[in-house]
Design a protein around this motif. Structure first.
Motif, PDB file in Angstrom:
ATOM      1  N   SER A 128      18.900  55.164  46.887  1.00 30.44           N
ATOM      2  CA  SER A 128      18.416  53.908  47.465  1.00 30.44           C
ATOM      3  C   SER A 128      19.321  52.716  47.134  1.00 30.44           C
ATOM      4  N   LEU A 129      20.539  52.962  46.648  1.00 26.82           N
ATOM      5  CA  LEU A 129      21.458  51.864  46.336  1.00 26.82           C
ATOM      6  C   LEU A 129      21.862  51.097  47.590  1.00 26.82           C
ATOM      7  N   HIS A 130      22.060  49.803  47.414  1.00 20.92           N
ATOM      8  CA  HIS A 130      22.568  48.927  48.477  1.00 20.92           C
ATOM      9  C   HIS A 130      23.993  48.532  48.136  1.00 20.92           C
ATOM     10  N   PRO A 131      24.811  48.167  49.112  1.00 22.57           N
ATOM     11  CA  PRO A 131      26.155  47.653  48.818  1.00 22.57           C
ATOM     12  C   PRO A 131      26.061  46.334  48.059  1.00 22.57           C
ATOM     13  N   GLU A 132      27.036  46.104  47.179  1.00 26.54           N
ATOM     14  CA  GLU A 132      27.056  44.827  46.465  1.00 26.54           C
ATOM     15  C   GLU A 132      27.931  43.826  47.206  1.00 26.54           C
ATOM     16  N   ARG A 133      27.546  42.566  47.089  1.00 27.84           N
ATOM     17  CA  ARG A 133      28.289  41.465  47.703  1.00 27.84           C
ATOM     18  C   ARG A 133      28.486  40.397  46.624  1.00 27.84           C
ATOM     19  N   THR A 134      29.742  40.001  46.424  1.00 20.57           N
ATOM     20  CA  THR A 134      30.038  39.053  45.355  1.00 20.57           C
ATOM     21  C   THR A 134      30.943  37.929  45.849  1.00 20.57           C
ATOM     22  N   LYS A 135      30.944  36.845  45.070  1.00 16.35           N
ATOM     23  CA  LYS A 135      31.846  35.712  45.258  1.00 16.35           C
ATOM     24  C   LYS A 135      32.539  35.482  43.923  1.00 16.35           C
ATOM     25  N   SER A 136      33.842  35.259  43.967  1.00 14.11           N
ATOM     26  CA  SER A 136      34.619  35.104  42.735  1.00 14.11           C
ATOM     27  C   SER A 136      35.477  33.856  42.787  1.00 14.11           C
ATOM     28  N   PHE A 137      35.755  33.330  41.594  1.00  4.60           N
ATOM     29  CA  PHE A 137      36.663  32.206  41.438  1.00  4.60           C
ATOM     30  C   PHE A 137      37.437  32.420  40.150  1.00  4.60           C
ATOM     31  N   ASP A 138      38.735  32.153  40.187  1.00  2.00           N
ATOM     32  CA  ASP A 138      39.514  32.180  38.956  1.00  2.00           C
ATOM     33  C   ASP A 138      40.580  31.102  38.999  1.00  2.00           C
ATOM     34  N   VAL A 139      40.938  30.618  37.830  1.00  2.00           N
ATOM     35  CA  VAL A 139      41.987  29.619  37.696  1.00  2.00           C
ATOM     36  C   VAL A 139      42.799  29.989  36.454  1.00  2.00           C
ATOM     37  N   THR A 140      44.132  29.899  36.566  1.00  2.00           N
ATOM     38  CA  THR A 140      45.014  30.315  35.477  1.00  2.00           C
ATOM     39  C   THR A 140      46.137  29.305  35.317  1.00  2.00           C
ATOM     40  N   LEU A 141      46.419  28.946  34.070  1.00  2.00           N
ATOM     41  CA  LEU A 141      47.565  28.108  33.727  1.00  2.00           C
ATOM     42  C   LEU A 141      48.632  29.037  33.171  1.00  2.00           C
ATOM     43  N   GLU A 142      49.830  28.984  33.745  1.00  2.00           N
ATOM     44  CA  GLU A 142      50.907  29.890  33.355  1.00  2.00           C
ATOM     45  C   GLU A 142      52.117  29.100  32.892  1.00  2.00           C
ATOM     46  N   ASP A 143      52.752  29.583  31.807  1.00  2.00           N
ATOM     47  CA  ASP A 143      53.957  28.949  31.286  1.00  2.00           C
ATOM     48  C   ASP A 143      55.012  30.028  31.060  1.00  2.00           C
ATOM     49  N   THR A 144      56.084  29.996  31.824  1.00  2.00           N
ATOM     50  CA  THR A 144      57.130  31.013  31.704  1.00  2.00           C
ATOM     51  C   THR A 144      58.091  30.718  30.553  1.00  2.00           C
ATOM     52  N   ARG A 145      57.970  29.549  29.892  1.00  2.00           N
ATOM     53  CA  ARG A 145      58.868  29.191  28.787  1.00  2.00           C
ATOM     54  C   ARG A 145      58.435  29.814  27.470  1.00  2.00           C
ATOM     55  N   VAL A 146      57.191  30.228  27.347  1.00  2.00           N
ATOM     56  CA  VAL A 146      56.688  30.820  26.097  1.00  2.00           C
ATOM     57  C   VAL A 146      57.056  32.299  26.088  1.00  2.00           C
ATOM     58  N   LEU A 147      57.924  32.701  25.171  1.00  2.00           N
ATOM     59  CA  LEU A 147      58.423  34.086  25.088  1.00  2.00           C
ATOM     60  C   LEU A 147      58.872  34.543  26.480  1.00  2.00           C
TER      61      LEU A 147
END
Length: 171
Positions: free
Chosen positions: A80-99
């Protein structure tokens, strides 16, 4: 009684709005036999500040149909499972100078009919999962590099009745 033929199509385009700002938009169309289907849009972008510093953001929706194992495996399934429906948000700060590069991010996913597994699969009517990530990489040495990632899932809640932690979602 359920068909499991899956058909999907994805299209994405990227736009350079300025020298420092890029955006993209995507759309996934999916049909999962008798489980139904969905249109799942996504929208995101990258804002480059210079000196290797960038901010990335993404918002999207998703659709996941239960598998044949979820529905029909003897002694474990839930037909009796139904399909799942989701909404997502992500935010990332990236620094290429660190290592070899480092990033710090936040993510959250909220949805309905989330498929979770306890003694058998079941749907959670309303759920939210959120957390933080930290990732750091070494500079390549003779073509070899290392990467370490820490993820803190500080929120994985079943919001259906009395709020409690989702099963098998460790911190």
């Amino acid at each position: 009684s359920h068909g499991f033929a899956q058909t999907a199509f994805y299209v994405q385009d990227q736009f350079r709005l300025t020298n420092a700002l890029r955006a993209y938009a995507g759309l996934r169309a999916e049909r999962d036999g008798a489980q139904g289907g969905a249109l799942a849009p996504s929208l995101g972008g990258t804002w480059t500040f210079g000196d290797g510093l960038a901010l990335r953001a993404n918002a999207s929706t998703a659709f996941r149909a239960p598998t044949a194992l979820d529905l029909y495996y003897p002694g474990f399934s839930n037909p009796s499972l139904h399909p799942e429906r989701t909404k997502s948000f992500d935010v990332t700060l990236e620094d290429t100078r660190v290592l070899g590069g480092a990033s710090f991010g936040y993510f959250v996913t909220a949805g309905k009919d989330l498929i979770v597994v306890t003694s058998r699969p079941l749907n959670v009517q309303r759920a939210v999962i959120g957390g933080l990530t930290f990732d750091v990489r070494t500079r390549p040495l003779h073509g070899v590099s290392a990467r370490i990632n820490f993820t803190d899932v500080f929120r994985a809640q079943d919001l259906t009745d009395a709020e409690h932690r989702l099963p098998r979602r460790p911190v």
